[in-house]
Design a protein around this motif. Structure first.
Motif, mmCIF file in Angstrom:
data_model
loop_
_atom_site.group_PDB
_atom_site.id
_atom_site.type_symbol
_atom_site.label_atom_id
_atom_site.label_comp_id
_atom_site.label_asym_id
_atom_site.label_seq_id
_atom_site.Cartn_x
_atom_site.Cartn_y
_atom_site.Cartn_z
ATOM 1 N N CYS A 77 -12.424 57.667 23.538
ATOM 2 C CA CYS A 77 -11.869 56.736 24.529
ATOM 3 C C CYS A 77 -12.878 55.616 24.744
ATOM 4 O O CYS A 77 -13.713 55.674 25.642
ATOM 5 C CB CYS A 77 -11.587 57.477 25.827
ATOM 6 N N LEU A 78 -12.794 54.577 23.886
ATOM 7 C CA LEU A 78 -13.776 53.500 23.916
ATOM 8 C C LEU A 78 -13.252 52.211 24.528
ATOM 9 O O LEU A 78 -14.025 51.436 25.088
ATOM 10 C CB LEU A 78 -14.274 53.198 22.493
ATOM 11 N N LEU A 79 -11.953 51.935 24.430
ATOM 12 C CA LEU A 79 -11.446 50.612 24.797
ATOM 13 C C LEU A 79 -10.415 50.635 25.918
ATOM 14 O O LEU A 79 -10.504 49.868 26.860
ATOM 15 C CB LEU A 79 -10.858 49.932 23.549
ATOM 16 N N ASP A 80 -9.378 51.475 25.814
ATOM 17 C CA ASP A 80 -8.364 51.518 26.869
ATOM 18 C C ASP A 80 -7.705 52.883 26.879
ATOM 19 O O ASP A 80 -7.733 53.620 25.881
ATOM 20 C CB ASP A 80 -7.315 50.418 26.678
ATOM 21 N N VAL A 81 -7.062 53.206 28.009
ATOM 22 C CA VAL A 81 -6.388 54.495 28.177
ATOM 23 C C VAL A 81 -5.163 54.297 29.055
ATOM 24 O O VAL A 81 -5.189 53.531 30.022
ATOM 25 C CB VAL A 81 -7.341 55.544 28.790
ATOM 26 N N LYS A 82 -4.059 54.973 28.692
ATOM 27 C CA LYS A 82 -2.833 54.970 29.483
ATOM 28 C C LYS A 82 -2.178 56.340 29.403
ATOM 29 O O LYS A 82 -2.322 57.054 28.410
ATOM 30 C CB LYS A 82 -1.843 53.912 28.966
#
Length: 385
Positions: free
Chosen positions: A361-366
């Motif tokens: 999880c380096l950039l975005d999460v949803k």
């Protein structure tokens, strides 16, 4: 992101951009007109939207994605994602398709490190009616950033319209660039201080702020600093994560000082769990847990809920996970970081605590419509659930 990211991401910043049938335009969309006569009999028969698609399944596992800076789910189940080099893609009918593209830049003139590119993505809260998809990107002129809006038609972006234009600063860094809709139906935009720290405390300047707009790009009349001022909250160095809970709570992550005058060379990344209307948040008066930089007492402004202090995590995208999410994350705020992957937040007093989770999880999460978590690194989008 922050200037200290050079070591951790420089090797993955050069990406090939893809084409699209969509062209960005500043021309307003035409407004349809309607007429009725006395002989017309009203009807309640629903007319299917010719641009709609059937209910879609999100990806069932890991899929390729080139530096997917932002993820967003549509109500029909489709996953939209922004690739930093300028392409918005959509996962539809079990495969990735190009939705639209923009002309952007991901390096400085001459090829130097930069935090520019296609950075933010959001789906209209009334998507079933208007089918709008929004993105924020850095203009290739190196002077502006834009929020652009498309109308989706079966997975293709149409009627591209720039609705907001903001400064992007002359140097590499502190662009902010995240966008999200709140429960009030307004569009919130994060903008970094663009290496002009003093602007973050000036409520007449958009830099170093959380900004609030109507969905058409106009400024809401009830904003805290005037009907023509988009500023919602101030005092941010480089806010690069934004999330709303179902109850309307607004959380923001922000990158800590790196070589700013008088400040430490690294560390002090922040999380604010509940950003408040009209509130200031210390930068550049203080950093971390109220360590004085310009003013003892930090102007009376609240300290962050969590700070990495002397550690460096480089926080990015965030999401509130509801009670139906996977057990490890359910009812928690989570956020991605470039240095430590996903962090799971537990509120506390005087400060929140974090626990490590997925390293990708380096950039975005949803959270997806299947209740699973979807998160991106520099080459892929992953699923956990």
């Amino acid at each position: 992101m922050a200037h200290r990211l050079v070591i951790s991401v420089t090797t993955v910043l050069t990406l090939a951009s893809c084409g699209s049938s969509s062209t960005v335009s500043t021309s307003p969309r035409a407004t349809p007109t309607h007429s009725t006569t006395a002989s017309v009999t009203p009807t309640t028969t629903a007319i299917a939207n010719p641009c709609a698609v059937g209910t879609q399944a999100p990806p069932g596992g890991t899929i390729p994605a080139a530096f997917a800076t932002a993820l967003a789910f549509a109500p029909d189940g489709r996953l939209f994602y922004a690739e930093r080099s300028g392409t918005v893609k959509v996962w539809q009918d079990g495969a990735a398709h190009t939705f639209a593209s923009v002309q952007t830049v991901t390096t400085q003139p001459g090829g130097g490190y930069s935090e520019r590119g296609l950075l933010g993505l959001a789906i209209s809260p009334t998507f079933a009616q208007d089918r709008f998809v929004y993105a924020l990107y850095s203009d290739a002129d190196y002077a502006h950033q834009h929020v652009v809006r498309w109308a989706d038609c079966k997975g293709t972006g149409t009627n591209a319209t720039v609705i907001i234009t903001l400064p992007s600063g002359g140097d590499c860094c502190h662009k902010g660039g995240r966008i999200a809709f709140g429960g009030d139906g307004k569009l919130y935009v994060t903008l970094g201080d663009e290496h002009s720290a003093g602007t973050a405390q000036a409520t007449s300047d958009v830099r170093g702020k959380i900004l609030r707009y109507n969905p058409d790009g106009s400024v809401p009349s009830d904003n805290p600093f005037g009907a023509d001022n988009p500023v919602w909250a101030f005092g941010f160095r480089n806010p690069f994560g934004i999330a709303f809970s179902a109850s309307g709570q607004l959380a923001v992550t922000s990158n800590g000082p790196t070589g700013d005058a008088g400040s430490p060379s690294t560390g002090y990344d922040l999380l604010i769990e509940s950003v408040q209307r009209g509130q200031g948040y210390q930068w550049p008066l203080c950093y971390g847990y109220s360590h004085a930089l310009q003013r003892a007492g930090c102007g009376g402004q609240p300290q962050p809920d969590w700070s990495s202090e002397t550690g460096t995590v480089v926080p990015t995208g965030a999401a509130f996970i509801d009670a139906s999410g996977p057990a490890q994350y359910a009812s928690h705020l989570v956020f991605c970081t470039l240095n430590r992957g996903m962090l799971i937040v537990t509120p506390g007093s005087p400060h929140a605590s974090v626990a490590g989770a997925n390293p990708d999880c380096l950039l975005d999460v949803k959270q997806g419509p299947d209740r699973a978590l979807y998160f991106s690194d520099t080459t892929s989008i992953h699923r956990a659930g």
